[in-house]
Each structure stands twice: as C-alpha cells, then as structure tokens.
Scaffold this motif. Structure first.
Motif, PDB file in Angstrom:
ATOM      1  N   ALA A 140      76.423  38.394 -50.685  1.00 57.08           N
ATOM      2  CA  ALA A 140      75.800  39.575 -50.085  1.00 57.08           C
ATOM      3  C   ALA A 140      74.579  39.211 -49.251  1.00 57.08           C
ATOM      4  N   ASP A 141      73.805  38.207 -49.699  1.00 59.95           N
ATOM      5  CA  ASP A 141      72.596  37.853 -48.946  1.00 59.95           C
ATOM      6  C   ASP A 141      72.852  36.787 -47.876  1.00 59.95           C
ATOM      7  N   GLY A 142      74.117  36.353 -47.740  1.00 62.21           N
ATOM      8  CA  GLY A 142      74.470  35.454 -46.655  1.00 62.21           C
ATOM      9  C   GLY A 142      74.318  33.981 -46.941  1.00 62.21           C
ATOM     10  N   SER A 143      74.003  33.593 -48.174  1.00 60.50           N
ATOM     11  CA  SER A 143      73.820  32.170 -48.478  1.00 60.50           C
ATOM     12  C   SER A 143      75.097  31.517 -49.013  1.00 60.50           C
ATOM     13  N   LEU A 144      76.184  32.260 -49.111  1.00 60.36           N
ATOM     14  CA  LEU A 144      77.515  31.728 -49.420  1.00 60.36           C
ATOM     15  C   LEU A 144      78.514  32.312 -48.433  1.00 60.36           C
ATOM     16  N   ASP A 145      79.631  31.593 -48.232  1.00 59.09           N
ATOM     17  CA  ASP A 145      80.685  32.080 -47.344  1.00 59.09           C
ATOM     18  C   ASP A 145      81.914  32.559 -48.115  1.00 59.09           C
ATOM     19  N   ILE A 146      82.224  31.892 -49.241  1.00 61.08           N
ATOM     20  CA  ILE A 146      83.400  32.230 -50.046  1.00 61.08           C
ATOM     21  C   ILE A 146      83.013  32.151 -51.505  1.00 61.08           C
ATOM     22  N   GLY A 147      83.542  33.057 -52.312  1.00 62.76           N
ATOM     23  CA  GLY A 147      83.330  32.991 -53.744  1.00 62.76           C
ATOM     24  C   GLY A 147      84.637  33.164 -54.493  1.00 62.76           C
ATOM     25  N   VAL A 148      84.816  32.356 -55.534  1.00 63.50           N
ATOM     26  CA  VAL A 148      85.939  32.560 -56.468  1.00 63.50           C
ATOM     27  C   VAL A 148      85.331  33.186 -57.710  1.00 63.50           C
TER      28      VAL A 148
END
Length: 294
Positions: A140-148
């Motif tokens: 949500a804050d833009g510090s990741l691109d993909i999450g499992v």
C-alpha cells in the motif's frame, strides 16, 4: 546558479571530434547559429575560452579539454541511464520487490526464481521475509511490488488480491514415534509440539483446528522458520503441522507425514498494486501464476 545543458555539452564534444562548427552542426542536425550560441553560452557559464582556431581547425583550449573530458563521461552516463530505463520499460531488466513468509520463500519462491532466471535473466527480484499484514502495508505504501499472502484478507484500497494456490496442511512427526495413519486434534494435542507463533494466519488456523476437539495445547516451542521446525521434528523434539506443497520433495527419512482429520488447508493469494503494472513486475507475476497448480 544556471545549470549546464547536456545539449550544449554534446555540441562542444561534436566540435572537438570534427574540428569545425559547420561539421558539428551537420552531424547534430542543428543550424550553424545554434551551434555558435551553444558554445557562447558555455563560455559565459564557465567564464573562459573553450575553443580556439588553429590553422583553420577548431581546437579545444586547456579549459575546453578539461570540460570535454568530463562532458564525454556525463553524456555516456546519460545514454546508459536511458538505455537502462528503456530495458526496464520493455521488461528486459528491472528490480521487483517481493514479500512473503519464510515457508513460501523456502518452498515456492525458489521455483519461480529459477524459471525467471531462464526466461528473464535481467530481472532482479529482491525478496523480503514478511507476514501477510506487513506485506499488505508495504504494498500500500509503495515499498513492495508483489506480495504472497495468506487468505482470506479484507480488501485493501488500491491493491489487487487474487487467490493463488491451496495446499494441504499435514502433520509432520518423528519417524520413531508410533503414529496413527490419520492425525486427530485430540491425539496431536497430547504430543510435544513445535508450532508457528500466533503472529501468523497458520497459527490461528491450527488453533481453530485443535479447538474442534478440545482446548488449544501449549507448544514446547514456537517459531516461524519451517525448515528449523522440521529439523527439530527430525531430531525427535516434537511434532508440528505445516503446509505441504505437491511440488516439494517429501521430508527426510526421520520424519513422517500424516493427513489431518478434519482436513486443513493453507490458502495463498498474490497481491499487487491496482492499475498499470510495470513489465518486469508482470513477468514475475506470470512466473508465479505458473506455480498455481503445482
């Protein structure tokens, strides 16, 4: 302070390479007065003469030689930066930041990375060990691109969450124990246990599974590194319940797996930001979706 334009530096280098204003104008597709204006601007900016005419040929001054040397490096760096960005836009290179739990990273992500290295070797995937809630927050804050992430999850504004795969949760037991063929909550609760701590969704699922036949047992130890848990099981320290992916090898000979009754499943989803997705991120998503049915 007025900055030096790359266009003016490019003009200066072209004059040095070709020895004339007219030839530089032709090569750069500029009008001759524009070339003269570029050099006048640079000389005004540095406060000194950059070029001089010697025997009908334009030659750099000492100051000009210093600036031309730096200009070549700046222009090369700028060109390389544009090429790197273009490769990333085309999906040929780039950095993708992915968050997942230790179990997913240990058992599933390596398969995806192996495929990715064969199909898109220029993409660098940076993997972070995170809980599902941490993953969603960083997406949500833009510090990741993909999450499992573990499912189910409440909708998060700005994120797209889709079911990915469903794997059975099994009992992992020391091979030297006398174990029934099917493991019930009541039987397992009476054994020494090694379980995930209550920060994970799996821990809550397992707690609800135990609650079908009695109170939640107290484990001997709680930790969130599945390989470490399995090592302790192999040493006879206790039993555990963990997901087992069909594509992963069976546990070592000192461990036996048994199905649970009632059955229990670990459901995972893939999350990313809604809207336009960069090509490099799309390539990683495509590789992950290939593992959906494995």
């Amino acid at each position: 302070m007025r900055e030096i334009s790359l266009d003016r530096l490019r003009t200066l280098v072209a004059i040095a390479d070709h020895g004339s204003f007219a030839e530089a104008a032709r090569v750069l597709n500029l009008a001759p007065p524009t070339v003269s204006l570029h050099i006048a601007d640079l000389e005004e900016r540095v406060g000194g003469l950059l070029l001089s005419r010697t025997r009908g040929r334009v030659q750099p001054s000492a100051i000009g030689e210093t600036l031309i040397e730096r200009a070549r490096r700046l222009l090369a760096d700028a060109e390389q930066a544009l090429e790197d960005v273009e490769r990333q836009v085309q999906g040929l290179a780039g950095r993708v930041r992915l968050g997942a739990s230790t179990g997913v990273i240990a058992q599933l992500i390596p398969q995806a990375l192996e495929t990715l290295s064969q199909e898109h070797a220029g993409i660098d995937v940076q993997v972070a060990v995170l809980t599902s809630q941490q993953t969603l927050q960083k997406l949500a804050d833009g510090s990741l691109d993909i999450g499992v992430i573990a499912l189910p999850q409440s909708p998060v504004k700005g994120l797209k969450i889709k079911p990915w795969r469903r794997d059975p949760v099994m009992a992992f037991l020391p091979a030297r124990w006398a174990c029934p063929d099917i493991i019930s909550p009541a039987w397992l609760a009476a054994q020494p246990l090694i379980l995930n701590d209550n920060s994970t969704r799996l821990s809550r699922q397992v707690g609800e599974w135990f609650a079908t036949e009695g109170p939640q047992p107290t484990p001997r130890i709680q930790l969130n590194y599945n390989d470490a848990i399995k090592s302790l099981v192999a040493a006879g320290y206790g039993a555990t319940v963990l997901p087992h992916e069909a594509s992963t090898p069976a546990p070592e000979s000192r461990i036996v797996m048994r199905p649970l009754q009632p059955s229990l499943w670990r459901e995972l989803g893939i999350a990313h930001r809604a809207g336009e997705v960069e090509r490099s991120t799309r390539h990683v998503l495509e590789v992950l979706w290939e593992l959906e049915a494995l």
